[in-house]
Design a protein around this motif. Structure first.
Motif, PDB file in Angstrom:
ATOM      1  N   VAL A   5       0.849  -1.188   0.000  1.00 37.47           N
ATOM      2  CA  VAL A   5       0.000   0.000   0.000  1.00 37.47           C
ATOM      3  C   VAL A   5       0.887   1.240   0.000  1.00 37.47           C
ATOM      4  O   VAL A   5       1.889   1.284   0.716  1.00 37.47           O
ATOM      5  CB  VAL A   5      -0.894   0.039   1.261  1.00 37.47           C
ATOM      6  CG1 VAL A   5      -1.789   1.257   1.269  1.00 37.47           C
ATOM      7  CG2 VAL A   5      -1.686  -1.237   1.403  1.00 37.47           C
ATOM      8  N   CYS A   6       0.489   2.251  -0.782  1.00 40.13           N
ATOM      9  CA  CYS A   6       1.169   3.544  -0.725  1.00 40.13           C
ATOM     10  C   CYS A   6       0.124   4.634  -0.509  1.00 40.13           C
ATOM     11  O   CYS A   6      -0.878   4.704  -1.225  1.00 40.13           O
ATOM     12  CB  CYS A   6       1.959   3.826  -2.002  1.00 40.13           C
ATOM     13  SG  CYS A   6       3.056   5.269  -1.825  1.00 40.13           S
ATOM     14  N   LEU A   7       0.365   5.463   0.489  1.00 45.20           N
ATOM     15  CA  LEU A   7      -0.509   6.580   0.841  1.00 45.20           C
ATOM     16  C   LEU A   7       0.181   7.861   0.388  1.00 45.20           C
ATOM     17  O   LEU A   7       1.367   8.061   0.647  1.00 45.20           O
ATOM     18  CB  LEU A   7      -0.740   6.590   2.348  1.00 45.20           C
ATOM     19  CG  LEU A   7      -1.172   5.233   2.920  1.00 45.20           C
ATOM     20  CD1 LEU A   7      -1.210   5.269   4.427  1.00 45.20           C
ATOM     21  CD2 LEU A   7      -2.500   4.808   2.332  1.00 45.20           C
ATOM     22  N   VAL A   8      -0.563   8.739  -0.295  1.00 48.15           N
ATOM     23  CA  VAL A   8       0.070   9.862  -0.982  1.00 48.15           C
ATOM     24  C   VAL A   8      -0.596  11.195  -0.648  1.00 48.15           C
ATOM     25  O   VAL A   8      -1.817  11.326  -0.715  1.00 48.15           O
ATOM     26  CB  VAL A   8       0.035   9.638  -2.512  1.00 48.15           C
ATOM     27  CG1 VAL A   8       0.779  10.753  -3.243  1.00 48.15           C
ATOM     28  CG2 VAL A   8       0.624   8.277  -2.880  1.00 48.15           C
ATOM     29  N   CYS A   9       0.242  12.167  -0.304  1.00 47.38           N
ATOM     30  CA  CYS A   9      -0.204  13.551  -0.154  1.00 47.38           C
ATOM     31  C   CYS A   9       0.715  14.423  -1.013  1.00 47.38           C
ATOM     32  O   CYS A   9       1.332  13.925  -1.952  1.00 47.38           O
ATOM     33  CB  CYS A   9      -0.231  13.992   1.311  1.00 47.38           C
ATOM     34  SG  CYS A   9       1.365  14.094   2.153  1.00 47.38           S
ATOM     35  N   MET A  10       0.840  15.677  -0.697  1.00 47.49           N
ATOM     36  CA  MET A  10       1.606  16.571  -1.543  1.00 47.49           C
ATOM     37  C   MET A  10       3.117  16.484  -1.278  1.00 47.49           C
ATOM     38  O   MET A  10       3.894  16.256  -2.178  1.00 47.49           O
ATOM     39  CB  MET A  10       1.127  18.007  -1.375  1.00 47.49           C
ATOM     40  CG  MET A  10       1.759  18.967  -2.369  1.00 47.49           C
ATOM     41  SD  MET A  10       1.036  20.604  -2.313  1.00 47.49           S
ATOM     42  CE  MET A  10      -0.605  20.248  -2.920  1.00 47.49           C
ATOM     43  N   ARG A  82       4.607  -1.274  -8.202  1.00 45.98           N
ATOM     44  CA  ARG A  82       5.050  -1.733  -6.881  1.00 45.98           C
ATOM     45  C   ARG A  82       3.907  -1.978  -5.903  1.00 45.98           C
ATOM     46  O   ARG A  82       4.096  -2.640  -4.889  1.00 45.98           O
ATOM     47  CB  ARG A  82       5.952  -0.683  -6.222  1.00 45.98           C
ATOM     48  CG  ARG A  82       7.203  -0.359  -6.933  1.00 45.98           C
ATOM     49  CD  ARG A  82       7.961   0.668  -6.114  1.00 45.98           C
ATOM     50  NE  ARG A  82       9.087   1.207  -6.845  1.00 45.98           N
ATOM     51  CZ  ARG A  82       9.926   2.081  -6.336  1.00 45.98           C
ATOM     52  NH1 ARG A  82       9.757   2.525  -5.111  1.00 45.98           N
ATOM     53  NH2 ARG A  82      10.935   2.525  -7.059  1.00 45.98           N
ATOM     54  N   TYR A  83       2.752  -1.344  -6.154  1.00 46.28           N
ATOM     55  CA  TYR A  83       1.703  -1.307  -5.138  1.00 46.28           C
ATOM     56  C   TYR A  83       0.409  -1.957  -5.604  1.00 46.28           C
ATOM     57  O   TYR A  83       0.026  -1.859  -6.759  1.00 46.28           O
ATOM     58  CB  TYR A  83       1.430   0.143  -4.715  1.00 46.28           C
ATOM     59  CG  TYR A  83       2.645   0.782  -4.096  1.00 46.28           C
ATOM     60  CD1 TYR A  83       3.035   0.451  -2.801  1.00 46.28           C
ATOM     61  CD2 TYR A  83       3.431   1.670  -4.816  1.00 46.28           C
ATOM     62  CE1 TYR A  83       4.161   0.998  -2.230  1.00 46.28           C
ATOM     63  CE2 TYR A  83       4.570   2.231  -4.249  1.00 46.28           C
ATOM     64  CZ  TYR A  83       4.928   1.893  -2.961  1.00 46.28           C
ATOM     65  OH  TYR A  83       6.045   2.433  -2.398  1.00 46.28           O
ATOM     66  N   SER A 103      -3.237   2.946 -17.690  1.00 45.88           N
ATOM     67  CA  SER A 103      -4.626   2.607 -17.980  1.00 45.88           C
ATOM     68  C   SER A 103      -5.061   1.399 -17.147  1.00 45.88           C
ATOM     69  O   SER A 103      -4.340   0.414 -17.022  1.00 45.88           O
ATOM     70  CB  SER A 103      -4.766   2.290 -19.470  1.00 45.88           C
ATOM     71  OG  SER A 103      -6.090   1.935 -19.762  1.00 45.88           O
ATOM     72  N   GLY A 104      -6.239   1.517 -16.552  1.00 39.26           N
ATOM     73  CA  GLY A 104      -6.791   0.413 -15.776  1.00 39.26           C
ATOM     74  C   GLY A 104      -6.395   0.391 -14.318  1.00 39.26           C
ATOM     75  O   GLY A 104      -6.913  -0.421 -13.557  1.00 39.26           O
ATOM     76  N   VAL A 105      -5.480   1.266 -13.897  1.00 41.07           N
ATOM     77  CA  VAL A 105      -5.063   1.306 -12.495  1.00 41.07           C
ATOM     78  C   VAL A 105      -5.979   2.256 -11.742  1.00 41.07           C
ATOM     79  O   VAL A 105      -6.172   3.407 -12.142  1.00 41.07           O
ATOM     80  CB  VAL A 105      -3.588   1.757 -12.361  1.00 41.07           C
ATOM     81  CG1 VAL A 105      -3.230   1.995 -10.904  1.00 41.07           C
ATOM     82  CG2 VAL A 105      -2.665   0.732 -12.984  1.00 41.07           C
ATOM     83  N   GLU A 106      -6.542   1.774 -10.655  1.00 41.43           N
ATOM     84  CA  GLU A 106      -7.464   2.567  -9.849  1.00 41.43           C
ATOM     85  C   GLU A 106      -6.718   3.213  -8.687  1.00 41.43           C
ATOM     86  O   GLU A 106      -5.911   2.568  -8.011  1.00 41.43           O
ATOM     87  CB  GLU A 106      -8.592   1.684  -9.308  1.00 41.43           C
ATOM     88  CG  GLU A 106      -9.597   2.406  -8.450  1.00 41.43           C
ATOM     89  CD  GLU A 106     -10.294   3.580  -9.132  1.00 41.43           C
ATOM     90  OE1 GLU A 106     -10.586   4.568  -8.442  1.00 41.43           O
ATOM     91  OE2 GLU A 106     -10.539   3.509 -10.359  1.00 41.43           O
ATOM     92  N   VAL A 107      -6.991   4.482  -8.476  1.00 41.08           N
ATOM     93  CA  VAL A 107      -6.476   5.231  -7.338  1.00 41.08           C
ATOM     94  C   VAL A 107      -7.692   5.818  -6.632  1.00 41.08           C
ATOM     95  O   VAL A 107      -8.604   6.318  -7.293  1.00 41.08           O
ATOM     96  CB  VAL A 107      -5.516   6.363  -7.774  1.00 41.08           C
ATOM     97  CG1 VAL A 107      -4.950   7.082  -6.571  1.00 41.08           C
ATOM     98  CG2 VAL A 107      -4.399   5.832  -8.657  1.00 41.08           C
TER      99      VAL A 107
END
Length: 157
Positions: A5-10, A82-83, A103-107
């Motif tokens: 899992v990767c959690l992303v902010c600024m 990676r995630y 394409s096809g990757v959900e965020v």
């Protein structure tokens, strides 16, 4: 096999590292810590290599969490491989991630896993405010982390 899992902010010094520490703790409590890797990053790289914001670190510490090992990193398009799960803290970073995703990757938004949160709810950026903003962020990420952990548990069986 490890679920990642990767959690992303600024900038990766406030929200996403706080969420990383909290989610890792929740997963450990559920006995999933050895099966899941939790990391965080920012869409911007200006803080790369820096420790967590002192206010974020203090807030975590005051609530029994340890974020002292964190060093900021920048998320790049090649990281999607990676995630298994990439979650953004707000709509701006969600848009950046979706713009670079294959394409096809959900965020998704991190708070979309909190059943009490309204649709489209974000984790607000506390950087330009006082300590109360960091406490609010902690409360929001604690609530959403439970839902994220349940989702991961369902995914990995």
């Amino acid at each position: 096999m490890t679920y990642r899992v990767c959690l992303v902010c600024m900038g990766n010094i406030c929200r996403s590292p706080m969420a990383e520490v909290v989610l890792r703790h929740v997963l450990d409590e559920r006995g999933l810590g050895r099966r899941v890797t939790v990391e965080s990053a920012g869409t911007g790289g200006w803080h790369a290599g820096d420790p967590m914001d002192a206010r974020a670190l203090r807030t975590l510490s005051e609530h029994g969490y340890d974020g002292s090992a964190h060093r900021a990193r920048q998320f790049t398009h090649d990281w999607f491989d990676r995630y298994d799960l990439v979650l953004a803290m707000d709509r701006d970073n969600l848009a950046v991630l979706r713009g670079m995703a294959p394409s096809g990757v959900e965020v998704s938004l991190f708070r979309s896993f909190d059943p009490a949160a309204p649709e489209g709810a974000e984790v607000p950026d506390p950087y330009y405010g006082g300590s109360e903003g960091f406490v609010e962020v902690l409360e929001l990420v604690e609530a959403a982390a439970e839902g994220v952990a349940k989702h991961i548990a369902d995914e990995i069986g």
